[in-house]
Design a protein around this motif. Structure first.
Motif, PDB file in Angstrom:
ATOM      1  N   LEU A 166      -5.842  -4.463   4.090  1.00  0.00           N
ATOM      2  CA  LEU A 166      -5.839  -3.981   5.474  1.00  0.00           C
ATOM      3  C   LEU A 166      -6.738  -4.821   6.378  1.00  0.00           C
ATOM      4  O   LEU A 166      -6.451  -4.952   7.573  1.00  0.00           O
ATOM      5  N   TYR A 215       0.249   3.845  -3.029  1.00  0.00           N
ATOM      6  CA  TYR A 215      -0.425   5.127  -2.804  1.00  0.00           C
ATOM      7  C   TYR A 215       0.573   6.262  -2.619  1.00  0.00           C
ATOM      8  O   TYR A 215       0.271   7.262  -1.986  1.00  0.00           O
ATOM      9  N   SER A 248      -7.465   2.224  -6.458  1.00  0.00           N
ATOM     10  CA  SER A 248      -7.192   0.891  -5.940  1.00  0.00           C
ATOM     11  C   SER A 248      -7.132  -0.121  -7.083  1.00  0.00           C
ATOM     12  O   SER A 248      -6.223  -0.949  -7.176  1.00  0.00           O
ATOM     13  N   THR A 268      -7.156  -5.199  -4.114  1.00  0.00           N
ATOM     14  CA  THR A 268      -8.320  -6.067  -3.951  1.00  0.00           C
ATOM     15  C   THR A 268      -9.269  -5.523  -2.885  1.00  0.00           C
ATOM     16  O   THR A 268     -10.390  -5.999  -2.757  1.00  0.00           O
ATOM     17  N   GLY A 269      -8.804  -4.555  -2.101  1.00  0.00           N
ATOM     18  CA  GLY A 269      -9.629  -4.027  -1.017  1.00  0.00           C
ATOM     19  C   GLY A 269      -9.603  -4.908   0.226  1.00  0.00           C
ATOM     20  O   GLY A 269     -10.311  -4.647   1.199  1.00  0.00           O
ATOM     21  N   ASN A 326       0.829  -1.206   0.000  1.00  0.00           N
ATOM     22  CA  ASN A 326       0.000   0.000   0.000  1.00  0.00           C
ATOM     23  C   ASN A 326       0.862   1.255   0.000  1.00  0.00           C
ATOM     24  O   ASN A 326       0.582   2.205  -0.730  1.00  0.00           O
ATOM     25  N   ASP A 332       4.986   6.270   4.776  1.00  0.00           N
ATOM     26  CA  ASP A 332       5.160   6.728   3.391  1.00  0.00           C
ATOM     27  C   ASP A 332       4.962   8.238   3.302  1.00  0.00           C
ATOM     28  O   ASP A 332       4.495   8.871   4.246  1.00  0.00           O
TER      29      ASP A 332
HETATM   30  P1  ADP Z   1      -6.473  -1.997  -1.574  1.00  0.00           P
HETATM   31  O1  ADP Z   1      -6.317  -3.311  -2.240  1.00  0.00           O
HETATM   32  O2  ADP Z   1      -7.571  -1.162  -2.169  1.00  0.00           O
HETATM   33  O3  ADP Z   1      -5.187  -1.257  -1.417  1.00  0.00           O
HETATM   34  P2  ADP Z   1      -6.484  -2.182   1.352  1.00  0.00           P
HETATM   35  O4  ADP Z   1      -7.426  -2.892   2.269  1.00  0.00           O
HETATM   36  O5  ADP Z   1      -5.058  -2.556   1.417  1.00  0.00           O
HETATM   37  O6  ADP Z   1      -7.067  -2.373  -0.115  1.00  0.00           O
HETATM   38  O7  ADP Z   1      -6.627  -0.626   1.620  1.00  0.00           O
HETATM   39  C1  ADP Z   1      -7.922  -0.032   1.657  1.00  0.00           C
HETATM   40  C2  ADP Z   1      -7.878   1.422   1.180  1.00  0.00           C
HETATM   41  O8  ADP Z   1      -7.151   2.225   2.123  1.00  0.00           O
HETATM   42  C3  ADP Z   1      -7.152   1.627  -0.144  1.00  0.00           C
HETATM   43  O9  ADP Z   1      -8.014   1.405  -1.253  1.00  0.00           O
HETATM   44  C4  ADP Z   1      -6.717   3.089  -0.031  1.00  0.00           C
HETATM   45  O10 ADP Z   1      -7.797   3.935  -0.361  1.00  0.00           O
HETATM   46  C5  ADP Z   1      -6.430   3.251   1.457  1.00  0.00           C
HETATM   47  N1  ADP Z   1      -4.987   3.113   1.801  1.00  0.00           N
HETATM   48  C6  ADP Z   1      -4.387   2.011   2.318  1.00  0.00           C
HETATM   49  N2  ADP Z   1      -3.079   2.228   2.552  1.00  0.00           N
HETATM   50  C7  ADP Z   1      -2.833   3.509   2.185  1.00  0.00           C
HETATM   51  C8  ADP Z   1      -1.659   4.359   2.184  1.00  0.00           C
HETATM   52  N3  ADP Z   1      -0.474   3.913   2.633  1.00  0.00           N
HETATM   53  N4  ADP Z   1      -1.802   5.632   1.731  1.00  0.00           N
HETATM   54  C9  ADP Z   1      -3.006   6.085   1.297  1.00  0.00           C
HETATM   55  N5  ADP Z   1      -4.140   5.352   1.272  1.00  0.00           N
HETATM   56  C10 ADP Z   1      -4.059   4.072   1.703  1.00  0.00           C
END
Ligand code: ADP
Length: 251
Positions: free
Chosen positions: A208, A149, A198, A204-205, A145, A173
């Motif tokens: 996290l 991002y 994403s 994949t959402g 991530n 980051d």
């Molecule tokens: P994805 O596969 O969409 O990255 P995650 O569950 O890993 O799914 O993250 C969910 C959402 O949180 C992401 O779609 C993004 O919008 C936000 N996000 C996660 N990590 C970061 C980051 N380091 N910086 C900015 N936004 C983030």
């Protein structure tokens, strides 16, 4: 008190059933998009038989979409296992330095592709009791991530240290950051701040949600600090393995 326990079991069972039903609904929705995309692309290939360049272009997109679909299926399996078990299967003593190195290895190609500088600062002899493979997956998800991002040529840092009886693993980051109102929701499965972004990065959402469950199953937690336009820090906090556990290996 026996009756009370039974009543509690009952509400718990109902909650588990609700979670399961929501999950199945989410999953079928999320799977339909890539599967539909792949079959449309396959039709486009058949229609473009006379045009080898178009065939190559569509075939390349089929490859990208099916890779993403494969990752989605793997993450769905991982997450459903984690949601069912709230304890770990045969926990072991895990060296956090090794976990961090393995996770960094997994994202090195993605970081190099964006010329992102990965900075490592891990203390030695940090150990937790748990599942090394799950911990590598969680740290690699945070690093992925951080890279996805952020803009090219920025820095991503990963550090691990002991604070009291806790091992802290932090990924920082200099990316776009996350609006305050969204910071809690990003840990929910399939929740994205910007679905298009994403998708464009192959997300994949679920990343996290997996991190959250891995931390919880280790008796720990994950938190986020973030400021829009400045960047984000995700911190995993896990109970440090007690030395006596290390000695007899029989908790
Ligand atoms: P994805 O596969 O969409 O990255 P995650 O569950 O890993 O799914 O993250 C969910 C959402 O949180 C992401 O779609 C993004 O919008 C936000 N996000 C996660 N990590 C970061 C980051 N380091 N910086 C900015 N936004 C983030």
């Amino acid at each position: 008190s026996h009756v009370l326990v039974l009543a509690e079991d009952h509400t718990h069972a109902r909650r588990v059933e609700e979670v399961r039903r929501d999950f199945v609904a989410n999953v079928s929705h999320e799977l339909k998009t890539p599967v539909g995309g792949i079959s449309l692309l396959a039709e486009a290939v058949l229609d473009a038989k006379e045009d080898p360049e178009a065939v190559t272009r569509f075939a390349e997109r089929i490859r990208v979409e099916s890779t993403r679909l494969g990752r989605l299926v793997q993450e769905i399996v991982d997450l459903s296992r984690l949601q069912v078990a709230d304890t770990l299967h045969e926990p072991q003593l895990v060296d956090i330095g090794a976990v961090v190195l393995e996770a960094v290895d997994r994202v090195r190609v993605a970081a190099e592709a964006k010329s992102i500088d990965l900075g490592l600062a891990t203390e030695r002899d940090l150990r937790v009791f748990g599942d090394g493979e799950l911990l590598v997956t969680a740290v690699a998800n945070l690093l992925t991530n951080a890279i996805n991002y952020s803009e090219a040529r920025t820095k991503v840092g990963i550090g691990a240290r002991k604070v009291g009886e806790t091992v802290e693993i932090a990924v920082t980051d200099q990316g776009q950051g996350i609006p305050a109102a969204e910071q809690e929701r990003i840990f929910e499965r399939f929740y994205r701040v910007d679905a298009a972004r994403s998708r464009a990065t192959g997300g994949t959402g679920l990343g996290l949600a997996i991190v959250k469950h891995v931390c919880a199953n280790h008796g720990g937690e994950v938190t986020v600090w973030s400021e829009e336009g400045r960047g984000s820090t995700f911190t995993m906090r896990l109970p440090v393995a007690a030395p006596e556990v290390a000695d007899d290996g029989d908790p």
